[in-house]
Design a protein around this motif. Structure first.
Motif, PDB file in Angstrom:
ATOM      1  N   SER A  79      27.148 -46.874  -7.068  1.00 62.02           N
ATOM      2  CA  SER A  79      27.413 -46.073  -8.244  1.00 62.02           C
ATOM      3  C   SER A  79      28.293 -44.791  -7.761  1.00 62.02           C
ATOM      4  O   SER A  79      28.561 -44.464  -6.779  1.00 62.02           O
ATOM      5  CB  SER A  79      25.944 -45.788  -8.931  1.00 62.02           C
ATOM      6  OG  SER A  79      26.134 -45.117 -10.175  1.00 62.02           O
ATOM      7  N   LYS A  80      28.551 -44.255  -8.837  1.00 61.73           N
ATOM      8  CA  LYS A  80      29.285 -42.953  -8.777  1.00 61.73           C
ATOM      9  C   LYS A  80      28.543 -41.383  -9.447  1.00 61.73           C
ATOM     10  O   LYS A  80      28.169 -41.714 -10.767  1.00 61.73           O
ATOM     11  CB  LYS A  80      30.712 -43.220  -9.164  1.00 61.73           C
ATOM     12  CG  LYS A  80      31.289 -44.373  -8.710  1.00 61.73           C
ATOM     13  CD  LYS A  80      32.499 -44.804  -9.215  1.00 61.73           C
ATOM     14  CE  LYS A  80      33.007 -46.140  -8.828  1.00 61.73           C
ATOM     15  NZ  LYS A  80      32.304 -47.167  -9.451  1.00 61.73           N
ATOM     16  N   LEU A  81      28.796 -40.458  -8.974  1.00 62.03           N
ATOM     17  CA  LEU A  81      28.256 -39.170  -9.238  1.00 62.03           C
ATOM     18  C   LEU A  81      29.322 -38.622 -10.329  1.00 62.03           C
ATOM     19  O   LEU A  81      30.645 -38.485 -10.014  1.00 62.03           O
ATOM     20  CB  LEU A  81      28.502 -38.257  -8.316  1.00 62.03           C
ATOM     21  CG  LEU A  81      28.045 -36.617  -8.578  1.00 62.03           C
ATOM     22  CD1 LEU A  81      26.268 -36.577  -8.900  1.00 62.03           C
ATOM     23  CD2 LEU A  81      28.320 -35.771  -7.368  1.00 62.03           C
ATOM     24  N   TRP A  82      28.757 -38.358 -11.696  1.00 61.24           N
ATOM     25  CA  TRP A  82      29.861 -38.179 -12.739  1.00 61.24           C
ATOM     26  C   TRP A  82      30.250 -36.543 -12.601  1.00 61.24           C
ATOM     27  O   TRP A  82      29.499 -35.630 -12.006  1.00 61.24           O
ATOM     28  CB  TRP A  82      29.343 -38.235 -14.053  1.00 61.24           C
ATOM     29  CG  TRP A  82      30.331 -38.112 -15.108  1.00 61.24           C
ATOM     30  CD1 TRP A  82      30.127 -37.121 -16.400  1.00 61.24           C
ATOM     31  CD2 TRP A  82      31.596 -38.473 -15.133  1.00 61.24           C
ATOM     32  NE1 TRP A  82      31.293 -37.163 -16.943  1.00 61.24           N
ATOM     33  CE2 TRP A  82      32.285 -37.938 -16.324  1.00 61.24           C
ATOM     34  CE3 TRP A  82      32.359 -39.488 -14.650  1.00 61.24           C
ATOM     35  CZ2 TRP A  82      33.713 -38.448 -16.688  1.00 61.24           C
ATOM     36  CZ3 TRP A  82      33.536 -39.762 -14.960  1.00 61.24           C
ATOM     37  CH2 TRP A  82      34.115 -39.323 -15.941  1.00 61.24           C
ATOM     38  N   ASN A  83      31.342 -36.179 -13.208  1.00 64.70           N
ATOM     39  CA  ASN A  83      31.964 -34.831 -13.064  1.00 64.70           C
ATOM     40  C   ASN A  83      31.153 -33.623 -13.399  1.00 64.70           C
ATOM     41  O   ASN A  83      31.377 -32.472 -13.037  1.00 64.70           O
ATOM     42  CB  ASN A  83      33.309 -34.990 -13.865  1.00 64.70           C
ATOM     43  CG  ASN A  83      34.293 -36.058 -13.673  1.00 64.70           C
ATOM     44  OD1 ASN A  83      34.040 -36.584 -12.616  1.00 64.70           O
ATOM     45  ND2 ASN A  83      35.247 -36.404 -14.498  1.00 64.70           N
ATOM     46  N   THR A  84      30.220 -34.044 -14.424  1.00 64.44           N
ATOM     47  CA  THR A  84      29.435 -32.959 -15.025  1.00 64.44           C
ATOM     48  C   THR A  84      28.080 -32.586 -13.817  1.00 64.44           C
ATOM     49  O   THR A  84      27.376 -31.617 -14.058  1.00 64.44           O
ATOM     50  CB  THR A  84      28.751 -33.119 -16.101  1.00 64.44           C
ATOM     51  OG1 THR A  84      28.237 -34.468 -16.109  1.00 64.44           O
ATOM     52  CG2 THR A  84      29.981 -33.265 -17.205  1.00 64.44           C
ATOM     53  N   TYR A  85      28.010 -33.433 -12.896  1.00 62.93           N
ATOM     54  CA  TYR A  85      26.859 -33.287 -11.895  1.00 62.93           C
ATOM     55  C   TYR A  85      27.260 -32.374 -10.531  1.00 62.93           C
ATOM     56  O   TYR A  85      26.533 -33.034  -9.475  1.00 62.93           O
ATOM     57  CB  TYR A  85      26.252 -34.600 -12.076  1.00 62.93           C
ATOM     58  CG  TYR A  85      25.805 -35.147 -13.160  1.00 62.93           C
ATOM     59  CD1 TYR A  85      24.871 -34.336 -14.232  1.00 62.93           C
ATOM     60  CD2 TYR A  85      25.965 -36.391 -13.345  1.00 62.93           C
ATOM     61  CE1 TYR A  85      24.784 -34.861 -15.350  1.00 62.93           C
ATOM     62  CE2 TYR A  85      25.783 -36.954 -14.765  1.00 62.93           C
ATOM     63  CZ  TYR A  85      24.728 -35.840 -15.623  1.00 62.93           C
ATOM     64  OH  TYR A  85      24.451 -36.485 -16.744  1.00 62.93           O
ATOM     65  N   HIS A  86      28.436 -31.937 -10.462  1.00 56.48           N
ATOM     66  CA  HIS A  86      28.933 -31.574  -9.007  1.00 56.48           C
ATOM     67  C   HIS A  86      28.088 -30.471  -8.605  1.00 56.48           C
ATOM     68  O   HIS A  86      28.195 -30.417  -7.361  1.00 56.48           O
ATOM     69  CB  HIS A  86      30.460 -31.259  -9.115  1.00 56.48           C
ATOM     70  CG  HIS A  86      31.244 -32.446  -9.248  1.00 56.48           C
ATOM     71  ND1 HIS A  86      32.699 -32.189  -8.843  1.00 56.48           N
ATOM     72  CD2 HIS A  86      31.062 -33.513  -9.600  1.00 56.48           C
ATOM     73  CE1 HIS A  86      32.985 -33.580  -8.829  1.00 56.48           C
ATOM     74  NE2 HIS A  86      32.349 -34.308  -9.343  1.00 56.48           N
ATOM     75  N   ARG A  87      27.510 -29.685  -9.203  1.00 57.23           N
ATOM     76  CA  ARG A  87      26.630 -28.540  -8.494  1.00 57.23           C
ATOM     77  C   ARG A  87      25.568 -28.950  -7.939  1.00 57.23           C
ATOM     78  O   ARG A  87      25.027 -30.048  -8.135  1.00 57.23           O
ATOM     79  CB  ARG A  87      26.325 -27.474  -9.682  1.00 57.23           C
ATOM     80  CG  ARG A  87      27.236 -26.594 -10.179  1.00 57.23           C
ATOM     81  CD  ARG A  87      26.882 -25.430 -10.966  1.00 57.23           C
ATOM     82  NE  ARG A  87      28.267 -24.498 -11.172  1.00 57.23           N
ATOM     83  CZ  ARG A  87      28.889 -23.724 -10.140  1.00 57.23           C
ATOM     84  NH1 ARG A  87      28.235 -23.792  -8.879  1.00 57.23           N
ATOM     85  NH2 ARG A  87      29.827 -23.047 -10.699  1.00 57.23           N
ATOM     86  N   ARG A  88      25.008 -28.366  -6.936  1.00 55.49           N
ATOM     87  CA  ARG A  88      24.141 -28.973  -5.693  1.00 55.49           C
ATOM     88  C   ARG A  88      22.864 -29.461  -6.683  1.00 55.49           C
ATOM     89  O   ARG A  88      22.284 -30.374  -6.272  1.00 55.49           O
ATOM     90  CB  ARG A  88      23.654 -27.904  -4.723  1.00 55.49           C
ATOM     91  CG  ARG A  88      22.926 -28.263  -3.895  1.00 55.49           C
ATOM     92  CD  ARG A  88      22.402 -27.235  -2.730  1.00 55.49           C
ATOM     93  NE  ARG A  88      23.706 -27.022  -2.084  1.00 55.49           N
ATOM     94  CZ  ARG A  88      24.409 -27.517  -0.892  1.00 55.49           C
ATOM     95  NH1 ARG A  88      23.406 -28.601  -0.347  1.00 55.49           N
ATOM     96  NH2 ARG A  88      24.917 -27.347  -0.096  1.00 55.49           N
TER      97      ARG A  88
END
Length: 328
Positions: A79-88
């Motif tokens: 699966s993949k981390l979406w762009n809006t969830y980049h903060r730690r």
């Protein structure tokens, strides 16, 4: 069941060379497609938060496991981390939502989907959040967040150490971004996933990854097909219509798609073709009873046009009101 070869990851793990990509598979079809894929012999499922069908994919996986088609340990689920969830602070909650929807305790691979950090949209407000920050405005658009890749990667390393993901990697990164990441990463990226097909061969990027022991997965390995309905490609762009591909298909008694996918595997990459047709599942997996010669592989290499269909430097401005090139 059709057997499938594997790529060996740097730590010795084996990732199946052919997987089912879930991008643009309709929610109403996803559970059945995933179940049928596992039944046909697929052991590699490529999902993402942004595809909006992880819950249905989880239903297909759960049914396959309950019926004993395979063991969980035999599956490779990405699966993949979406762009809006980049903060730690947002990385682990995003992963936990994907795990919940997929019905899994861990992922085999979790990728940073794009090197495009966007302003946070809470999961409880809108999920998947998509590209727009506020869909209720008259002219919704992307809104960027200034998050260093190092911050995101540090959080990815944390969930890796905790055992929630077996491997971490990146998607849509180029050589320069990977080289920078390697300069500080405590855990090196195991996999790079990028667009790659005979019209976009990316030889330098592939060679760089192979030199760094980073496994390489090709999305859109058949080229233009998925982009025609989006208006970003024409059917005339299809590599499957190339005379060379058709000639080789006739020679080997295979479909043009099988020739194209076999070329991808022969290069040492994994391929994740998407299909919404159950009949295509076995065809896309049935690649290992023939081999292309070195000369034929090179001929296909020479079809390269540097033709990128999935380019944020184009579609972000056209669709989301923000010019954001990442490859230049």
């Amino acid at each position: 069941m059709t057997e499938c070869t594997h790529l060996t990851i740097a730590d010795g793990s084996r990732m199946p060379s052919v997987g089912l990509g879930l991008w643009k598979i309709d929610n109403s079809q996803t559970a059945e497609m995933v179940y049928r894929a596992i039944e046909a012999g697929y052991r590699h499922i490529d999902a993402a938060c942004d595809y909006g069908n992880e819950q249905e994919a989880g239903e297909g996986i759960r049914r396959a496991l309950q019926e004993g088609l395979c063991m969980r340990e035999e599956l490779w689920v990405t699966s993949k981390l979406w762009n809006t969830y980049h903060r730690r602070a947002h990385v682990r909650p995003a992963l936990e939502r994907s795990l919940h929807d997929l019905g899994l305790d861990y992922l085999d691979l979790y990728l940073v989907h794009f090197p495009i950090p966007l302003k946070y949209v809470p999961i409880e407000k809108r999920y998947p959040p998509g590209w727009f920050f506020d869909t209720n405005t008259v002219n919704p658009r992307m809104e960027l967040d200034q998050v260093p890749v190092a911050e995101t990667w540090g959080a990815m390393e944390e969930i890796h150490r905790e055992g929630l993901v077996r491997h971490i990697g990146v998607s849509n990164f180029g050589c320069s971004m990977i080289r920078d990441l390697l300069s500080y990463a405590a855990t090196r990226p195991a996999v790079l996933q990028v667009e790659s097909h005979p019209y976009l061969t990316q030889e330098k990027l592939l060679r760089f990854c192979q030199g760094q022991q980073i496994a390489y997965t090709a999305f859109s390995p058949l080229g233009a097909g998925s982009y025609v309905p989006m208006g970003t490609a024409e059917m005339s762009d299809s590599v499957l219509e190339q005379p060379l591909i058709k000639q080789l298909a006739e020679k080997y008694g295979k479909s043009p798609a099988q020739i194209t996918l076999r070329w991808g595997v022969a290069r040492g990459t994994a391929v994740i073709p998407k299909t919404s047709r159950i009949a295509r599942l076995s065809e896309n997996l049935n690649l290992f009873d023939f081999s292309l010669s070195a000369e034929e592989t090179l001929e296909i290499d020479h079809l390269n046009r540097h033709q990128r269909y999935n380019d944020p430097g184009v579609f972000c401005e056209q669709a989301f009101g923000c010019f954001f090139p990442i490859y230049e």
